[in-house]
Structures are given as C-alpha cells and as structure tokens.
Design a protein around this motif. Structure first.
Motif, PDB file in Angstrom:
ATOM      1  N   VAL A 169     -35.122 -41.882  17.361  1.00  0.00           N
ATOM      2  CA  VAL A 169     -35.240 -41.295  18.840  1.00  0.00           C
ATOM      3  C   VAL A 169     -36.951 -41.112  19.131  1.00  0.00           C
ATOM      4  O   VAL A 169     -36.807 -40.267  18.185  1.00  0.00           O
ATOM      5  CB  VAL A 169     -34.374 -40.056  19.204  1.00  0.00           C
ATOM      6  CG1 VAL A 169     -34.444 -40.011  20.806  1.00  0.00           C
ATOM      7  CG2 VAL A 169     -32.738 -41.346  19.366  1.00  0.00           C
ATOM      8  N   GLU A 170     -37.378 -41.116  19.313  1.00  0.00           N
ATOM      9  CA  GLU A 170     -38.730 -40.453  19.599  1.00  0.00           C
ATOM     10  C   GLU A 170     -39.380 -39.226  21.347  1.00  0.00           C
ATOM     11  O   GLU A 170     -38.385 -40.132  22.022  1.00  0.00           O
ATOM     12  CB  GLU A 170     -39.723 -42.030  20.485  1.00  0.00           C
ATOM     13  CG  GLU A 170     -41.531 -41.175  20.755  1.00  0.00           C
ATOM     14  CD  GLU A 170     -42.642 -42.473  20.973  1.00  0.00           C
ATOM     15  OE1 GLU A 170     -43.559 -42.325  20.460  1.00  0.00           O
ATOM     16  OE2 GLU A 170     -42.485 -43.054  21.295  1.00  0.00           O
ATOM     17  N   LEU A 171     -39.823 -38.234  20.825  1.00  0.00           N
ATOM     18  CA  LEU A 171     -39.685 -37.277  21.834  1.00  0.00           C
ATOM     19  C   LEU A 171     -40.954 -37.060  22.014  1.00  0.00           C
ATOM     20  O   LEU A 171     -41.327 -36.660  21.223  1.00  0.00           O
ATOM     21  CB  LEU A 171     -38.597 -36.010  20.973  1.00  0.00           C
ATOM     22  CG  LEU A 171     -36.797 -36.146  20.526  1.00  0.00           C
ATOM     23  CD1 LEU A 171     -36.425 -34.925  19.637  1.00  0.00           C
ATOM     24  CD2 LEU A 171     -35.899 -36.954  22.001  1.00  0.00           C
ATOM     25  N   ALA A 172     -40.861 -36.323  23.395  1.00  0.00           N
ATOM     26  CA  ALA A 172     -41.904 -35.692  23.912  1.00  0.00           C
ATOM     27  C   ALA A 172     -41.903 -34.656  23.986  1.00  0.00           C
ATOM     28  O   ALA A 172     -41.187 -33.980  24.325  1.00  0.00           O
ATOM     29  CB  ALA A 172     -42.955 -36.756  24.748  1.00  0.00           C
ATOM     30  N   PHE A 173     -42.841 -33.105  24.083  1.00  0.00           N
ATOM     31  CA  PHE A 173     -42.351 -31.739  24.287  1.00  0.00           C
ATOM     32  C   PHE A 173     -43.963 -30.849  24.206  1.00  0.00           C
ATOM     33  O   PHE A 173     -44.548 -31.780  22.785  1.00  0.00           O
ATOM     34  CB  PHE A 173     -41.536 -31.358  23.848  1.00  0.00           C
ATOM     35  CG  PHE A 173     -41.968 -30.908  22.162  1.00  0.00           C
ATOM     36  CD1 PHE A 173     -41.774 -29.536  21.183  1.00  0.00           C
ATOM     37  CD2 PHE A 173     -41.930 -31.726  21.059  1.00  0.00           C
ATOM     38  CE1 PHE A 173     -41.835 -29.754  20.291  1.00  0.00           C
ATOM     39  CE2 PHE A 173     -41.476 -32.258  19.441  1.00  0.00           C
ATOM     40  CZ  PHE A 173     -42.096 -30.497  19.278  1.00  0.00           C
ATOM     41  N   VAL A 174     -43.721 -29.939  24.790  1.00  0.00           N
ATOM     42  CA  VAL A 174     -44.986 -28.494  24.943  1.00  0.00           C
ATOM     43  C   VAL A 174     -44.284 -28.111  23.402  1.00  0.00           C
ATOM     44  O   VAL A 174     -43.638 -27.609  23.986  1.00  0.00           O
ATOM     45  CB  VAL A 174     -45.361 -28.349  26.370  1.00  0.00           C
ATOM     46  CG1 VAL A 174     -46.202 -27.772  26.005  1.00  0.00           C
ATOM     47  CG2 VAL A 174     -45.265 -29.767  27.142  1.00  0.00           C
ATOM     48  N   ALA A 175     -45.516 -28.126  22.335  1.00  0.00           N
ATOM     49  CA  ALA A 175     -45.191 -27.248  21.422  1.00  0.00           C
ATOM     50  C   ALA A 175     -45.851 -25.611  22.009  1.00  0.00           C
ATOM     51  O   ALA A 175     -46.622 -25.409  21.573  1.00  0.00           O
ATOM     52  CB  ALA A 175     -45.756 -27.448  20.703  1.00  0.00           C
ATOM     53  N   ASP A 176     -44.520 -24.703  23.221  1.00  0.00           N
ATOM     54  CA  ASP A 176     -45.500 -23.305  23.224  1.00  0.00           C
ATOM     55  C   ASP A 176     -44.953 -22.386  23.162  1.00  0.00           C
ATOM     56  O   ASP A 176     -45.108 -21.398  24.042  1.00  0.00           O
ATOM     57  CB  ASP A 176     -45.914 -23.809  24.890  1.00  0.00           C
ATOM     58  CG  ASP A 176     -44.571 -24.176  25.964  1.00  0.00           C
ATOM     59  OD1 ASP A 176     -43.463 -24.355  25.408  1.00  0.00           O
ATOM     60  OD2 ASP A 176     -45.226 -23.810  27.882  1.00  0.00           O
ATOM     61  N   ASN A 177     -44.477 -22.872  23.076  1.00  0.00           N
ATOM     62  CA  ASN A 177     -43.174 -21.204  22.108  1.00  0.00           C
ATOM     63  C   ASN A 177     -43.169 -21.174  20.897  1.00  0.00           C
ATOM     64  O   ASN A 177     -42.198 -21.622  19.929  1.00  0.00           O
ATOM     65  CB  ASN A 177     -41.716 -21.643  22.653  1.00  0.00           C
ATOM     66  CG  ASN A 177     -40.680 -20.303  22.479  1.00  0.00           C
ATOM     67  OD1 ASN A 177     -41.163 -19.119  22.808  1.00  0.00           O
ATOM     68  ND2 ASN A 177     -39.220 -20.897  22.550  1.00  0.00           N
ATOM     69  N   PRO A 178     -43.658 -19.736  20.371  1.00  0.00           N
ATOM     70  CA  PRO A 178     -44.022 -19.092  18.980  1.00  0.00           C
ATOM     71  C   PRO A 178     -42.576 -19.591  18.020  1.00  0.00           C
ATOM     72  O   PRO A 178     -42.046 -18.168  18.438  1.00  0.00           O
ATOM     73  CB  PRO A 178     -45.580 -18.482  19.096  1.00  0.00           C
ATOM     74  CG  PRO A 178     -46.397 -19.008  20.298  1.00  0.00           C
ATOM     75  CD  PRO A 178     -45.019 -19.104  21.160  1.00  0.00           C
ATOM     76  N   GLY A 179     -42.864 -20.001  16.691  1.00  0.00           N
ATOM     77  CA  GLY A 179     -42.061 -19.596  15.645  1.00  0.00           C
ATOM     78  C   GLY A 179     -41.838 -20.780  14.838  1.00  0.00           C
ATOM     79  O   GLY A 179     -41.281 -21.172  14.915  1.00  0.00           O
TER      80      GLY A 179
END
Length: 66
Positions: A33-43
């Motif tokens: 499964v290929e996903l796309a997300f915005v990595a804008d939540n540090p941790g």
C-alpha cells in the motif's frame, strides 16, 4: 499511523479509487500500500497492526518527524 492522517494512493501498484483522509488502513497478506501524508507533527510516532497477536510477533515500528 499515529499522529498523522494519510491518503491511500495505491494498492499493489493500482491507483486507489478513493482519496479520503484516514488514520488506519486494512492491508492484506502480501499486499503493498502506497500512502501520502504531510509530516508536520514532530515527534516519534508508532505504526502498527491493531491485532495484538500480530503486534506481539513484530508487526509494529515507529518513525520520527523532526
């Protein structure tokens, strides 16, 4: 995938018919499964199977957003 929402882009190389935002996805055996997300939540965030017996055998990991 904890801490982020994502869109499923494709399953086994075939474009997904719906591009809704999710926080979980059912993945079948041997499926990719290929996903796309915005990595804008540090941790440090977990990614894992919700079946505890699968987690116990290693179907879990984490990723870090800096």
């Amino acid at each position: 995938m904890h801490g982020h929402h994502f869109t499923v882009l494709s399953r086994n190389g075939v474009s997904a018919p719906y591009k809704d935002l999710r926080d979980t996805v059912l993945i079948l055996a041997d499926e990719t499964v290929e996903l796309a997300f915005v990595a804008d939540n540090p941790g440090k965030w977990m990614i894992h199977c919700h079946m505890l017996s699968h987690q116990a055998t290693g179907m879990m990991d984490w990723f870090e957003v800096a």
